[in-house]
Design a protein around this motif. Structure first.
Motif, PDB file in Angstrom:
ATOM      1  N   GLU A   1       1.804  -0.567  15.714  1.00 33.88           N
ATOM      2  CA  GLU A   1       1.169  -0.936  14.412  1.00 33.88           C
ATOM      3  C   GLU A   1       0.132   0.043  14.157  1.00 33.88           C
ATOM      4  O   GLU A   1      -0.431  -0.225  12.768  1.00 33.88           O
ATOM      5  CB  GLU A   1       0.466  -2.326  14.783  1.00 33.88           C
ATOM      6  CG  GLU A   1       1.313  -3.489  14.869  1.00 33.88           C
ATOM      7  CD  GLU A   1       0.784  -4.635  15.524  1.00 33.88           C
ATOM      8  OE1 GLU A   1      -0.398  -4.650  15.649  1.00 33.88           O
ATOM      9  OE2 GLU A   1       1.700  -5.563  16.016  1.00 33.88           O
ATOM     10  N   VAL A   2      -0.006   0.944  14.703  1.00 34.43           N
ATOM     11  CA  VAL A   2      -1.025   2.033  14.295  1.00 34.43           C
ATOM     12  C   VAL A   2      -0.341   3.356  14.265  1.00 34.43           C
ATOM     13  O   VAL A   2       0.026   3.911  15.281  1.00 34.43           O
ATOM     14  CB  VAL A   2      -2.364   2.112  15.233  1.00 34.43           C
ATOM     15  CG1 VAL A   2      -3.218   3.332  14.851  1.00 34.43           C
ATOM     16  CG2 VAL A   2      -2.909   0.703  15.213  1.00 34.43           C
TER      17      VAL A   2
ATOM     18  N   ASP B   1     -10.857  -2.903  18.855  1.00 34.75           N
ATOM     19  CA  ASP B   1     -10.197  -2.765  17.878  1.00 34.75           C
ATOM     20  C   ASP B   1      -9.164  -1.141  17.944  1.00 34.75           C
ATOM     21  O   ASP B   1      -9.722  -0.258  18.029  1.00 34.75           O
ATOM     22  CB  ASP B   1     -11.259  -2.510  16.358  1.00 34.75           C
ATOM     23  CG  ASP B   1     -10.630  -2.079  15.270  1.00 34.75           C
ATOM     24  OD1 ASP B   1      -9.153  -1.958  15.228  1.00 34.75           O
ATOM     25  OD2 ASP B   1     -11.196  -1.654  14.224  1.00 34.75           O
TER      26      ASP B   1
ATOM     27  N   ASN C   1      -7.304   0.054  15.891  1.00 35.07           N
ATOM     28  CA  ASN C   1      -7.137   0.936  15.111  1.00 35.07           C
ATOM     29  C   ASN C   1      -8.194   2.010  15.056  1.00 35.07           C
ATOM     30  O   ASN C   1      -8.041   3.156  14.745  1.00 35.07           O
ATOM     31  CB  ASN C   1      -7.501   0.116  13.698  1.00 35.07           C
ATOM     32  CG  ASN C   1      -6.090  -0.591  13.015  1.00 35.07           C
ATOM     33  OD1 ASN C   1      -5.275   0.050  12.594  1.00 35.07           O
ATOM     34  ND2 ASN C   1      -6.106  -1.639  13.288  1.00 35.07           N
ATOM     35  N   ARG C   2      -9.410   1.484  15.557  1.00 30.74           N
ATOM     36  CA  ARG C   2     -10.285   2.464  15.842  1.00 30.74           C
ATOM     37  C   ARG C   2     -10.359   3.442  17.194  1.00 30.74           C
ATOM     38  O   ARG C   2     -10.516   4.406  17.190  1.00 30.74           O
ATOM     39  CB  ARG C   2     -11.874   1.579  15.835  1.00 30.74           C
ATOM     40  CG  ARG C   2     -12.983   2.382  15.917  1.00 30.74           C
ATOM     41  CD  ARG C   2     -14.134   1.766  15.757  1.00 30.74           C
ATOM     42  NE  ARG C   2     -15.246   2.523  15.901  1.00 30.74           N
ATOM     43  CZ  ARG C   2     -16.474   2.075  16.457  1.00 30.74           C
ATOM     44  NH1 ARG C   2     -16.641   0.997  16.637  1.00 30.74           N
ATOM     45  NH2 ARG C   2     -17.478   3.105  16.767  1.00 30.74           N
TER      46      ARG C   2
ATOM     47  N   PHE D   1      -7.824   4.658  18.817  1.00 33.48           N
ATOM     48  CA  PHE D   1      -6.478   4.777  18.993  1.00 33.48           C
ATOM     49  C   PHE D   1      -6.095   5.842  20.085  1.00 33.48           C
ATOM     50  O   PHE D   1      -7.098   6.648  20.481  1.00 33.48           O
ATOM     51  CB  PHE D   1      -5.827   5.051  17.515  1.00 33.48           C
ATOM     52  CG  PHE D   1      -6.563   6.548  17.132  1.00 33.48           C
ATOM     53  CD1 PHE D   1      -6.117   7.760  17.152  1.00 33.48           C
ATOM     54  CD2 PHE D   1      -7.681   6.364  16.240  1.00 33.48           C
ATOM     55  CE1 PHE D   1      -6.744   8.855  16.766  1.00 33.48           C
ATOM     56  CE2 PHE D   1      -8.365   7.374  15.642  1.00 33.48           C
ATOM     57  CZ  PHE D   1      -8.064   8.550  16.132  1.00 33.48           C
TER      58      PHE D   1
END
Ligand code: MTE
Length: 315
Positions: A267-268, A310, A312-313, A315
């Motif tokens: 997803e990232v 998170d 996304n952060r 990664f």
């Protein structure tokens, strides 16, 4: 150099026979008790120890093992150059005997030992893991190694040990890629202590039941199966337990593209490569791409390590 038997080329088992044997062992596992399976594995693989139970359970279903040829000729190892064939062509220059590895830093009992001694200290095991590269390709590799946590327990980490830093070799006379300063040598990597202590994390010393080829990181490299391949640092000379998060070579080179965590996450996306799918090395270029799995398929085993973060952060 190591006490894994060096097998002459004439005796190397071709992959198809190895695969048949693996399937045989897997099928046997359905009808035999685990102790009987261990005995079988011991007699079949010589120096190898019994297979860990979760490796059998997670034998990547029906996924075919990547061929030894592909595993050893399509590599990322910038110390020998940036093209995929460079490590195969140039790694032979590297002298790996003698080779010692030190485990130091925030530990009560630091250790410095030869890879031979290390293997005597901790029984080796076989683990079949997928290596998923951030560039969008993957392989399925039968590693031979030791759980990193067994080694870390021997040095007794102190309360200050929060992270583990890994340092590779710097020897430009034998690592021709180091004549170029495109990366900050030596190559370094890092894990959080709980990631390093996770039972899936291993230090590999072999593959396909043989001593690790130089292009794959001989004599000893890290393998963290739920993270992108670049975390799997090769040719390790030092393992340092530290209080602050280490800054890895790739973070230094480009922190926008390479984070500390590098968990396989469909997803990232990486800024240059989608992480949703992957190409299995050895398959036809026309074959459909495979769906990349969260944490490379180890969600059940490792998701709790990142609860509340998170991704996304981080990664
Ligand atoms: N380790 C060192 N010392 N130097 C490297 O350039 N490349 C990493 C990792 N370990 C690298 C390294 C990258 S980008 C990947 S994808 C994997 O090794 C590749 O492992 P393999 O060649 O065994 O498939």
């Amino acid at each position: 150099m190591t006490n894994i038997k060096k097998i002459p080329a004439s005796e190397i088992t071709p992959e198809h026979i190895y695969n048949d044997r693996r399937n045989f062992i897997k099928n046997l596992g359905l009808i035999l008790s685990s102790s009987a399976l261990s005995t079988f594995a011991n007699t079949s693989f010589g120096a190898l120890n019994s297979l860990p139970s979760f490796a059998q359970a997670k034998n990547h279903g029906n996924e075919k093992l990547t061929s030894l040829k592909d595993i050893t000729s399509y590599n990322n190892y910038y110390e020998f150059g940036t093209s995929k064939s460079d490590p195969h062509d140039h790694a032979d220059l590297l002298k790996i005997d003698p080779w010692s590895i030190s485990i130091e830093g925030s530990v009560a009992k630091p250790l410095k030992l030869d890879v031979d001694e290390l293997i005597k200290l901790i029984p080796i095991e076989e683990r079949i893991y997928r290596l998923r590269c951030v560039e969008g390709w993957s392989m399925v590799i039968p590693w031979v190694g030791i759980p990193l946590n067994s080694l870390l327990k021997k040095v007794s980490p102190t309360g200050n040990a929060k992270y583990v830093e890994f340092v590779s070799l710097k020897r430009p006379s034998e690592m021709i890629g180091q004549k170029d300063d495109m990366l900050d040598w030596p190559y370094t990597e890092g894990l959080r202590l709980d990631e390093a202590m996770h039972p899936l994390t291993i230090l590999a010393v072999g593959l396909y039941g043989k001593v690790l080829p130089k292009q794959n990181g001989a004599p000893i490299r890290l393998v963290v199966p739920w993270k992108y391949g670049f975390k799997s640092i090769k040719a390790i000379t030092k393992i340092r337990l530290v209080e602050k998060m280490p800054v890895s070579t790739w973070m230094k080179a480009n922190s926008k593209e390479y984070g500390f965590y590098a968990n396989v996450n469909p997803e990232v996306d990486h800024p240059r490569w989608s992480q949703a799918t992957e190409r299995r090395i050895g398959e036809s270029l026309l074959a459909p791409r495979l769906k990349t799995e969260m944490f490379n398929g180890y969600q059940k085993e490792v998701a709790h390590l990142y609860q509340g973060m998170d991704l996304n952060r981080y990664f």
